[in-house]
Design a protein around this motif. Structure first.
Motif, PDB file in Angstrom:
ATOM      1  N   ILE A   1      -2.316  65.003 -12.325  1.00 38.72           N
ATOM      2  CA  ILE A   1      -1.525  65.898 -11.359  1.00 38.72           C
ATOM      3  C   ILE A   1      -1.130  64.789 -10.162  1.00 38.72           C
ATOM      4  O   ILE A   1      -1.924  64.089  -9.578  1.00 38.72           O
ATOM      5  CB  ILE A   1      -1.997  67.143 -10.517  1.00 38.72           C
ATOM      6  N   SER A   2       0.433  64.738 -10.163  1.00 42.42           N
ATOM      7  CA  SER A   2       0.704  63.612  -9.200  1.00 42.42           C
ATOM      8  C   SER A   2       0.808  63.948  -7.868  1.00 42.42           C
ATOM      9  O   SER A   2       1.274  64.790  -7.234  1.00 42.42           O
ATOM     10  CB  SER A   2       2.181  63.260  -9.250  1.00 42.42           C
ATOM     11  N   LEU A   3      -0.132  63.392  -6.796  1.00 36.78           N
ATOM     12  CA  LEU A   3      -0.450  63.662  -5.757  1.00 36.78           C
ATOM     13  C   LEU A   3       0.799  63.106  -4.781  1.00 36.78           C
ATOM     14  O   LEU A   3       1.280  63.754  -3.963  1.00 36.78           O
ATOM     15  CB  LEU A   3      -1.629  62.612  -5.221  1.00 36.78           C
ATOM     16  N   ASP A   4       1.311  62.183  -5.308  1.00 41.70           N
ATOM     17  CA  ASP A   4       2.536  61.389  -4.607  1.00 41.70           C
ATOM     18  C   ASP A   4       3.699  62.756  -4.617  1.00 41.70           C
ATOM     19  O   ASP A   4       4.426  62.860  -3.762  1.00 41.70           O
ATOM     20  CB  ASP A   4       3.092  60.126  -5.269  1.00 41.70           C
ATOM     21  N   THR A   5       3.798  63.128  -5.795  1.00 34.99           N
ATOM     22  CA  THR A   5       4.834  64.485  -6.027  1.00 34.99           C
ATOM     23  C   THR A   5       4.457  65.578  -4.844  1.00 34.99           C
ATOM     24  O   THR A   5       5.451  65.913  -4.214  1.00 34.99           O
ATOM     25  CB  THR A   5       4.861  64.779  -7.261  1.00 34.99           C
TER      26      THR A   5
ATOM     27  N   ALA B   1      13.870  66.352 -12.477  1.00 32.59           N
ATOM     28  CA  ALA B   1      13.169  65.091 -12.363  1.00 32.59           C
ATOM     29  C   ALA B   1      11.699  65.373 -13.069  1.00 32.59           C
ATOM     30  O   ALA B   1      11.256  64.493 -13.816  1.00 32.59           O
ATOM     31  CB  ALA B   1      12.704  64.438 -11.080  1.00 32.59           C
ATOM     32  N   ALA B   2      11.216  66.648 -12.980  1.00 30.76           N
ATOM     33  CA  ALA B   2      10.025  66.962 -13.639  1.00 30.76           C
ATOM     34  C   ALA B   2      10.212  67.314 -15.174  1.00 30.76           C
ATOM     35  O   ALA B   2       9.230  67.272 -16.052  1.00 30.76           O
ATOM     36  CB  ALA B   2       9.358  68.190 -12.900  1.00 30.76           C
ATOM     37  N   GLY B   3      11.659  67.343 -15.588  1.00 24.31           N
ATOM     38  CA  GLY B   3      11.672  67.573 -16.782  1.00 24.31           C
ATOM     39  C   GLY B   3      12.208  68.946 -17.282  1.00 24.31           C
ATOM     40  O   GLY B   3      12.244  69.081 -18.594  1.00 24.31           O
ATOM     41  N   LEU B   4      12.269  69.801 -16.457  1.00 23.68           N
ATOM     42  CA  LEU B   4      12.431  71.318 -16.591  1.00 23.68           C
ATOM     43  C   LEU B   4      13.846  71.438 -16.808  1.00 23.68           C
ATOM     44  O   LEU B   4      14.854  70.595 -16.724  1.00 23.68           O
ATOM     45  CB  LEU B   4      12.176  72.008 -15.349  1.00 23.68           C
TER      46      LEU B   4
ATOM     47  N   SER C   1       3.749  73.314   0.446  1.00 22.63           N
ATOM     48  CA  SER C   1       2.595  72.764  -0.345  1.00 22.63           C
ATOM     49  C   SER C   1       2.777  73.415  -1.668  1.00 22.63           C
ATOM     50  O   SER C   1       2.414  72.840  -2.742  1.00 22.63           O
ATOM     51  CB  SER C   1       1.456  72.899   0.455  1.00 22.63           C
ATOM     52  N   GLY C   2       2.936  74.877  -1.703  1.00 17.15           N
ATOM     53  CA  GLY C   2       2.963  75.466  -2.980  1.00 17.15           C
ATOM     54  C   GLY C   2       4.062  74.967  -3.892  1.00 17.15           C
ATOM     55  O   GLY C   2       3.809  75.120  -5.197  1.00 17.15           O
ATOM     56  N   ILE C   3       5.352  74.876  -3.231  1.00 17.62           N
ATOM     57  CA  ILE C   3       6.456  74.360  -3.867  1.00 17.62           C
ATOM     58  C   ILE C   3       5.848  72.846  -4.638  1.00 17.62           C
ATOM     59  O   ILE C   3       6.317  72.549  -5.729  1.00 17.62           O
ATOM     60  CB  ILE C   3       7.681  74.128  -3.350  1.00 17.62           C
ATOM     61  N   GLY C   4       5.340  72.038  -3.864  1.00 18.57           N
ATOM     62  CA  GLY C   4       4.878  70.620  -4.301  1.00 18.57           C
ATOM     63  C   GLY C   4       4.074  70.923  -5.383  1.00 18.57           C
ATOM     64  O   GLY C   4       4.104  70.185  -6.355  1.00 18.57           O
ATOM     65  N   GLY C   5       3.111  71.741  -5.231  1.00 15.90           N
ATOM     66  CA  GLY C   5       2.224  72.116  -6.466  1.00 15.90           C
ATOM     67  C   GLY C   5       3.020  72.582  -7.612  1.00 15.90           C
ATOM     68  O   GLY C   5       2.578  72.050  -8.848  1.00 15.90           O
TER      69      GLY C   5
ATOM     70  N   ALA D   1       4.603  71.248 -13.114  1.00 17.94           N
ATOM     71  CA  ALA D   1       5.789  71.115 -14.163  1.00 17.94           C
ATOM     72  C   ALA D   1       5.789  69.763 -14.737  1.00 17.94           C
ATOM     73  O   ALA D   1       6.059  69.485 -15.952  1.00 17.94           O
ATOM     74  CB  ALA D   1       7.209  71.704 -13.517  1.00 17.94           C
ATOM     75  N   SER D   2       5.632  68.853 -14.030  1.00 14.72           N
ATOM     76  CA  SER D   2       5.811  67.536 -14.491  1.00 14.72           C
ATOM     77  C   SER D   2       4.556  67.039 -15.486  1.00 14.72           C
ATOM     78  O   SER D   2       4.623  66.378 -16.598  1.00 14.72           O
ATOM     79  CB  SER D   2       5.798  66.505 -13.211  1.00 14.72           C
ATOM     80  N   ALA D   3       3.433  67.646 -15.054  1.00 16.04           N
ATOM     81  CA  ALA D   3       2.156  67.479 -15.730  1.00 16.04           C
ATOM     82  C   ALA D   3       2.246  68.056 -17.211  1.00 16.04           C
ATOM     83  O   ALA D   3       1.990  67.356 -18.274  1.00 16.04           O
ATOM     84  CB  ALA D   3       1.143  67.692 -15.115  1.00 16.04           C
TER      85      ALA D   3
END
Length: 540
Positions: A21-25, A61-64, A334-338, A343-345
């Protein structure tokens, strides 16, 4: 005793290897959405436009793919009511008149979409906890006609003071009957002209200041045909001190009546008072938007696993030291960040058999309006929605040894999640404050009410660094100093290890659901089981 899991569920619950899971994201999305230029992300404001653009860019960007028939957005019709020229709430007919000032002593509003509200000389009745639950043998409205009258209601359930989790209303754990939303719904069904809830900090789980900030200023609600004329004229809260003065004027002891209201067979008590209040409403019809992204399934794309998080916050709010922007960094940038990081993962892991839908909903802070609208107008049929996870405020305090399930004892998702929690070296513990009714206070509830099993979990308070003492202190500090206040701002020094651990759990569970063929259900005694069974009965 719960029924054993089916073989399909046991297979699905085998631990999946969590993707990175991308912490930077997470950090970047949280920091961006909680910046001052987003003005607190209030729906239907310029802050919404910036927010939606950012979420779509990050989902791309996450590929959705756009998830609403080729579109990213689902329009959510809303109407904004702004109370103006609010008079004092006056009570006459008692030993002495009682006059309650707006904001200081009471807050009041309406669901009715009308330009003016006037409540005049309405008889006042104390209806205990305002509950009508025939399946529990409880009816606070039995034997009393409250049509056209003002009802005064206690917050939470009758057994909220119980230490354990057993009682007519699950003891310390709040049921939906304890939520303010239910109390207003039932008062309207009974024909009450107005419904006033007595605020008390512990059973409400928040102080009066939260009521002030949430119930004053523009109020959003779903815009529906009929302008909500079937609802009460007025709905609101009064402070505990005001309630004591009110009952004293009626010649009643509030403590005695509160004790009586906790007993089965309680009979409503007319107070011999009359209530009057009036105000104007500025009406503004508009639309906000949910954002829908999808990773289509490779085998059964019509079956959907759902991740949800709300993007909105309070916008501009009561100023503190000159700062009037409620940035909502934890709640819920923060929830939207998660959501984006998950999605990216999942995209990097390749397509799952079932579709994975990532839904960023609007107007949670106004009463779960975005998720409610989606659940009532689903892009993907609820009968084909397997279940999902809701994320409302990630842990920015550090990893904990425990994982808390809100409203535990409801669905088979609780069994499914166990190995994923264990894989993180953590244990599942009961809610430390079940009286807060956390399960009924965020977007998963909109889906649960219509039968879809949704997991609502979070980090507990037993910190790896500092233990329960540190965790309890941190939670109290956030609740008192930052929750729904301008101080909920991004902090570069946050410890995201707890959020990452939670997201690993959510990832693994979502992947197990999406690659499996199980249909987790509610436990037989859960209040949502019947509607799920009915919706699934016609599905092949």
């Amino acid at each position: 005793m719960r029924p054993a899991l089916t073989a399909a569920l046991l297979l699905a619950a085998a631990p999946a290897s969590a993707q990175g899971i991308s912490l930077d994201t997470i950090k970047e999305v949280t920091r961006t959405l909680s910046a001052d230029e987003y003005e607190g992300r209030a729906p239907t404001t310029p802050g919404e436009e910036k927010t939606l653009a950012t979420i779509v860019d990050r989902m791309k960007a996450a590929g959705l793919q756009p998830g609403n028939k080729g579109q990213w957005f689902q329009d959510v019709p809303l109407v904004e009511l702004s109370a103006q020229n609010v008079s004092n709430l006056e009570f006459s007919g008692g030993k002495s008149p009682v006059s309650l000032a707006y904001r200081k002593d009471m807050v009041i509003g309406t669901y009715r979409v009308v330009p003016r509200i006037e409540l005049k000389d309405s008889e006042v009745v104390f209806v205990g906890y305002g509950i009508n639950a025939p399946e529990r043998g409880w009816n606070d409205y039995a034997g009393v006609d409250v049509k056209g009258k003002t009802v005064v209601i206690l917050v939470n359930d009758p057994d909220w003071m119980t230490e354990g989790l057993t009682g007519p209303f699950n003891g310390r754990a709040m049921t939906y009957y304890g939520r303010w939303t239910y109390k207003y719904e039932e008062a309207a069904r009974q024909g009450a002209a107005a419904a006033l809830i007595v605020h008390d900090t512990f059973p409400a789980s928040y102080e009066w200041g939260v009521v002030q900030s949430s119930w004053t200023g523009p109020q959003l609600q779903q815009d529906t045909p009929g302008d909500k004329m079937d609802q009460s004229l007025g709905i609101g809260w009064i402070t505990n001190g005001s309630a004591k003065a009110l009952f004293a004027s009626a010649g009643k002891d509030i403590s005695t009546l509160e004790a009586a209201a906790r007993q089965q067979g309680f009979k409503a008590v007319p107070l011999g008072l009359r209530a009057s209040v009036k105000w104007d409403n500025a009406i503004k019809r508009q639309a906000s938007k949910n954002v829908v992204g999808i990773l289509p399934g490779t085998v059964r794309p019509d079956e959907v696993v759902l991740y949800t998080a709300h993007w909105d916050h309070l916008g501009r709010c009561d100023a503190v030291d000159g700062d009037d922007i409620c940035n909502g960094a934890v709640d819920n940038a923060s929830g939207i960040g998660g959501l984006v990081a998950l999605a990216s993962a999942h995209k990097k892991a390749g397509g799952a058999k079932r579709s994975l839908v990532f839904l960023a909903v609007t107007a949670e802070e106004s009463g779960l309006l975005g998720s409610k609208f989606y659940a009532e107008n689903p892009v993907y049929p609820l009968a084909k929605t397997v279940g999902g996870v809701n994320m409302d405020s990630l842990n920015t305090l550090g990893k904990t040894r425990d994982f808390v399930l809100l409203g535990a004892g409801k669905s088979e998702l609780e069994d499914l999640v166990k190995p994923f929690v264990a894989a993180e070296g953590r244990v599942i513990l009961p809610e430390p404050n079940p009286q807060a009714g956390g399960y009924y206070r965020s977007d998963h509830f909109s889906f649960a009410k219509l039968g879809v099993p949704m997991l609502a979990g979070r980090s507990g308070n037993d910190m790896v660094n500092g233990g329960k003492e540190a965790g309890n202190a941190a939670v109290i500090s956030y609740t008192m100093k930052r929750y729904h206040k301008p101080q909920d701002e991004y902090d570069a020094n946050w410890d995201w290890s707890g959020a990452l651990s939670d997201l690993n759990i959510y990832y693994a569970m979502g992947r197990a659901l999406a690659d499996g063929d199980a249909w987790p259900n509610w436990y037989p005694d859960a209040e949502f089981r019947g509607i799920r069974d009915k919706s699934r009965a016609g599905v092949k």
